[in-house]
Motif scaffolding. Structure first.
Motif, PDB file in Angstrom:
ATOM      1  N   UNK A   7       0.805  -1.123  -0.086  1.00 12.30           N
ATOM      2  CA  UNK A   7      -0.530  -0.200   0.243  1.00 12.30           C
ATOM      3  C   UNK A   7       0.809   0.831  -0.002  1.00 12.30           C
ATOM      4  N   UNK A   8       2.108   1.307   0.931  1.00 14.66           N
ATOM      5  CA  UNK A   8       2.408   2.537   1.051  1.00 14.66           C
ATOM      6  C   UNK A   8       3.352   2.645  -0.560  1.00 14.66           C
ATOM      7  N   UNK A  13       3.056   6.439  -5.237  1.00 13.98           N
ATOM      8  CA  UNK A  13       2.539   6.522  -6.677  1.00 13.98           C
ATOM      9  C   UNK A  13       1.310   7.679  -6.435  1.00 13.98           C
ATOM     10  N   UNK A  14       0.575   7.979  -5.604  1.00 13.35           N
ATOM     11  CA  UNK A  14      -0.706   8.821  -5.712  1.00 13.35           C
ATOM     12  C   UNK A  14       0.063  10.416  -5.062  1.00 13.35           C
ATOM     13  N   UNK A 282       9.878   6.558  -0.016  1.00 15.29           N
ATOM     14  CA  UNK A 282       9.457   6.204   0.735  1.00 15.29           C
ATOM     15  C   UNK A 282       8.355   6.583   0.077  1.00 15.29           C
ATOM     16  N   UNK A 283       7.831   5.766   0.469  1.00 14.49           N
ATOM     17  CA  UNK A 283       6.063   6.857   0.633  1.00 14.49           C
ATOM     18  C   UNK A 283       6.536   7.656   1.749  1.00 14.49           C
ATOM     19  N   UNK A 284       5.238   8.707   1.794  1.00 19.40           N
ATOM     20  CA  UNK A 284       4.749   9.053   2.641  1.00 19.40           C
ATOM     21  C   UNK A 284       4.444   9.259   3.532  1.00 19.40           C
ATOM     22  N   UNK A 285       4.427   9.937   4.845  1.00 18.16           N
ATOM     23  CA  UNK A 285       3.661   9.662   5.700  1.00 18.16           C
ATOM     24  C   UNK A 285       2.389  10.064   5.314  1.00 18.16           C
TER      25      UNK A 285
END
Length: 292
Positions: A7-8, A13-14, A282-285
């Motif tokens: 999901x991260x 990507x979003x 890295x995926x953001x918080x």
């Protein structure tokens, strides 16, 4: 499990305005092709155990093959169950899949909600995100009554609210497979409306054969995971046929050329989706994510 947050990847990507590619493998060589493409493109990727390989090899053997190739490569990527049945979903959880897609699109709407919510409850208890499908994706054909297949905005809103799914695969003009006719333009406005109604990342299956400008518009409208298979299989096949067209050759030589062609085709997909060069990000918080 691989230790990668599926999901991260989609959340990143979003936030970044691109889509992660999700591709199916069919044997060791095609698995290697997807892994090597991700390494060459420095791209995130979902390695998908899908509907073709499960009847051929079995769910456990397909997972173990993918797990082995990943471990030997050093790549960090999620192993994802694509179009899983009810029983396969729970087998996949036991085996250690990183994410799952439960496909209840063949059920009536109320039953799809009930069963998907049950799957989500169990999967989330193991920390596994769930993708589900609403609307139907037809097989490639010259004549498709599209209004019978499109995902309805009001149904999508209720479905996500009552099931708690993490990703929603929608029908907005895509097909499984590729025809020789002009492809159906994606219903970009429908995608935007569904995005605004559900508030979670959207997925498009059947991205093979869809023009790049249509895919870019879909990404801008809220699609951040794109599934493709047919274009990559065709690339693999061309490599095999080109080798064998030169006369008698070892099977391994043909498979190696197929693998190389599939690597090249997959890298091209990753560039089109905008995920090339994004593997190290890295995926953001959640409070840092930019909703698009």
């Amino acid at each position: 499990m691989t230790g990668v947050d599926p999901l991260g990847l989609v959340t990143a990507a979003r936030a970044g305005g691109y889509a992660v590619g999700a591709f199916n493998m069919h044997n060791p060589e095609t698995t290697q092709a997807l892994i090597q493409a991700a390494q060459r493109a420095d791209a995130p990727v979902f390695l998908q155990v899908g509907r073709a390989i499960v009847p051929h090899m079995g769910l456990r053997a397909a997972y173990e093959m993918t797990r082995r190739e990943l471990d030997e490569s050093g790549l960090a990527a999620p192993i994802h169950l694509d179009h899983g049945t009810y029983d396969e979903v729970f087998d996949a959880i036991k085996l250690g899949f990183d994410s799952i897609m439960f496909d209840g699109a063949h059920l009536d709407f109320e039953e799809n909600i009930r069963v998907t919510a049950e799957v989500v409850k169990v999967a989330h208890a193991f920390g596994i995100p769930v993708e589900a499908e609403l609307g139907r994706i037809p097989d490639a054909s010259e004549s498709i009554p599209w209004e019978e297949y499109y995902t309805k905005v009001d149904e999508a809103e209720r479905f996500v609210a009552e099931t708690g799914v993490d990703l929603l695969a929608i029908s907005a003009g895509v097909m499984h497979g590729v025809t020789g006719i002009e492809p159906q333009p994606l219903d970009i406005e429908r995608i935007r409306q569904i995005r605004d109604a559900v508030g979670i990342p959207l997925v498009l299956h059947g991205a093979s054969g869809v023009p790049a400008d249509q895919l870019h518009a879909a990404i801008e409208a809220g699609v951040h995971k794109l599934n493709a298979d047919t274009d990559l299989r065709h690339a693999f096949r061309r490599g095999i046929e080109d080798v064998w067209s030169r006369g008698d050759r070892q099977f391994e030589e043909a498979m190696a050329e197929g693998r190389e062609r599939m690597i090249e085709a997959t890298v091209q997909k990753m560039r089109e989706y905008g995920c090339a060069g994004r593997a190290g990000r890295a995926a953001p918080a959640p409070d840092e994510a930019v909703l698009v």
